[in-house]
Scaffold this active site. Sequence first.
Site, PDB file in Angstrom:
ATOM      1  N   TYR A 133     -32.313  45.673   7.433  1.00 19.35           N
ATOM      2  CA  TYR A 133     -31.180  44.820   7.791  1.00 19.35           C
ATOM      3  C   TYR A 133     -31.609  43.836   8.877  1.00 19.35           C
ATOM      4  CZ  TYR A 133     -26.228  43.787   8.859  1.00 19.35           C
ATOM      5  OH  TYR A 133     -25.019  43.176   9.053  1.00 19.35           O
ATOM      6  N   GLY A 175     -33.465  51.143  13.065  1.00 19.07           N
ATOM      7  CA  GLY A 175     -32.741  50.963  11.818  1.00 19.07           C
ATOM      8  C   GLY A 175     -32.862  52.182  10.921  1.00 19.07           C
ATOM      9  N   GLU A 199     -25.582  57.364  11.590  1.00 20.64           N
ATOM     10  CA  GLU A 199     -25.896  57.229  10.168  1.00 20.64           C
ATOM     11  C   GLU A 199     -27.368  56.904   9.963  1.00 20.64           C
ATOM     12  OE1 GLU A 199     -23.677  57.246   7.175  1.00 20.64           O
ATOM     13  OE2 GLU A 199     -22.742  58.584   8.630  1.00 20.64           O
ATOM     14  N   CYS A 357     -23.461  32.990   9.175  1.00 19.79           N
ATOM     15  CA  CYS A 357     -24.799  33.191   9.734  1.00 19.79           C
ATOM     16  C   CYS A 357     -25.833  32.352   8.988  1.00 19.79           C
ATOM     17  CB  CYS A 357     -25.169  34.667   9.689  1.00 19.79           C
ATOM     18  SG  CYS A 357     -24.257  35.696  10.862  1.00 19.79           S
TER      19      CYS A 357
END
Length: 392
Positions: A133, A175, A199, A357
């Site tokens: 990501y 990440g 997570e 973005c």
Amino acid sequence: MLEKTFYKMMLSKSFPFSVKVTYWDGKSEVYGNGDPEIEIVFNEKIPMSEITRNASLALGEGFMDKKIEIHGNIQKLLVGAYESADSFMRASKFRKFMPKQKHTEKQSEEDIQSHYDIGNDFYKMWLDPTMTYSCAHFEDGNKDDLEQAQIAKVHHILNKLHPQKGKTLLDIGCGWGTLMLTAAKEYGLKVTGVTLSEEQFKLVQKRIYDDNLQDVAKVRLQDHRELGDQKWDYITSVGMFEHVGKENLPKYFADVYKYLNKDGVALIHGITRQQGGATNAWLNKYIFPGGYLPGLPEIVTDIIDSGLQITDMETLRRHYQRTLEIWDKNFNAVRPEVEKKFGERFCRMWDMYLNACAASFESGNIDVIQYLLTKGPSGKTLPMTRKYMLDK
């Protein structure tokens, strides 16, 4: 009538191309010359007091709540707004309010979890299989697919470190673990990753055990400020310093210095505004609470003040634009499924976030830069030319 006049003043100079605007009373106007490619429809009137207080927040919420519809290319519309000097995105009279931020360890944990703990299943739906990501690296332009470009990015970062087998690496803000686990499996490094996302932590732990890497890889659910006195030969940190806040940037780079062994090397990859630091009220409220995009001069100053030295800098702005365009395409391909789980408002918010973005990178409003840093004389332990970074 007064509000119509205000809207006309705001929109008539906001785009370098022709735009059709349909107002809440059903009447339309075209601003600019030629046939409009894009139409903005105001289903409801947004009070001008909300827009003058903060245009990005008022209009972003208006889009989420279907008070505003955009027919045509959202990214192109926003690029036009960023590139027009008198637009609501740039003129000072439309940027009067910015929210105050806190970056205590507790607040940083809550901010990270609010975004990344939406759920691994959500991100798996539209990221590539590496679950990366951050900005990809398209070595062959538009011919690369996203997974190929994300794998190339990881190797581009690790190659810049000129890593030696058996040495140690810390990945701050790891990440879902692709970079750190690639470093362990393909470069022979002993790696540690840290994240504040539960997570991400759970998934990285599972990947470590699935690949039988327990002897060379570990992940910590921990704030990077609490790593104690341990040191590493290499440090990577990708898409992390945007979360620490303006007041904590000097400490962030001081920690990188602290955690590096003598003559250690770090690769820090993050979004940077060449025009100076900035926040965005809509993004801070809905996407990245506590987010701050630092300016290039303050980043360089903080690096130097920490004792680190800059060996190399590389801008990857166009790569991030391309990454976001693919993410938005992927997201909209699974949008019906996302909408069933999170609702239409969430989907409109996420679509606007990815388009905004991409537009911001395309227009040069923001950039992403890789900083190659050393603890000790610049480049002392690295080859004398950049050629080594490109060797396969």
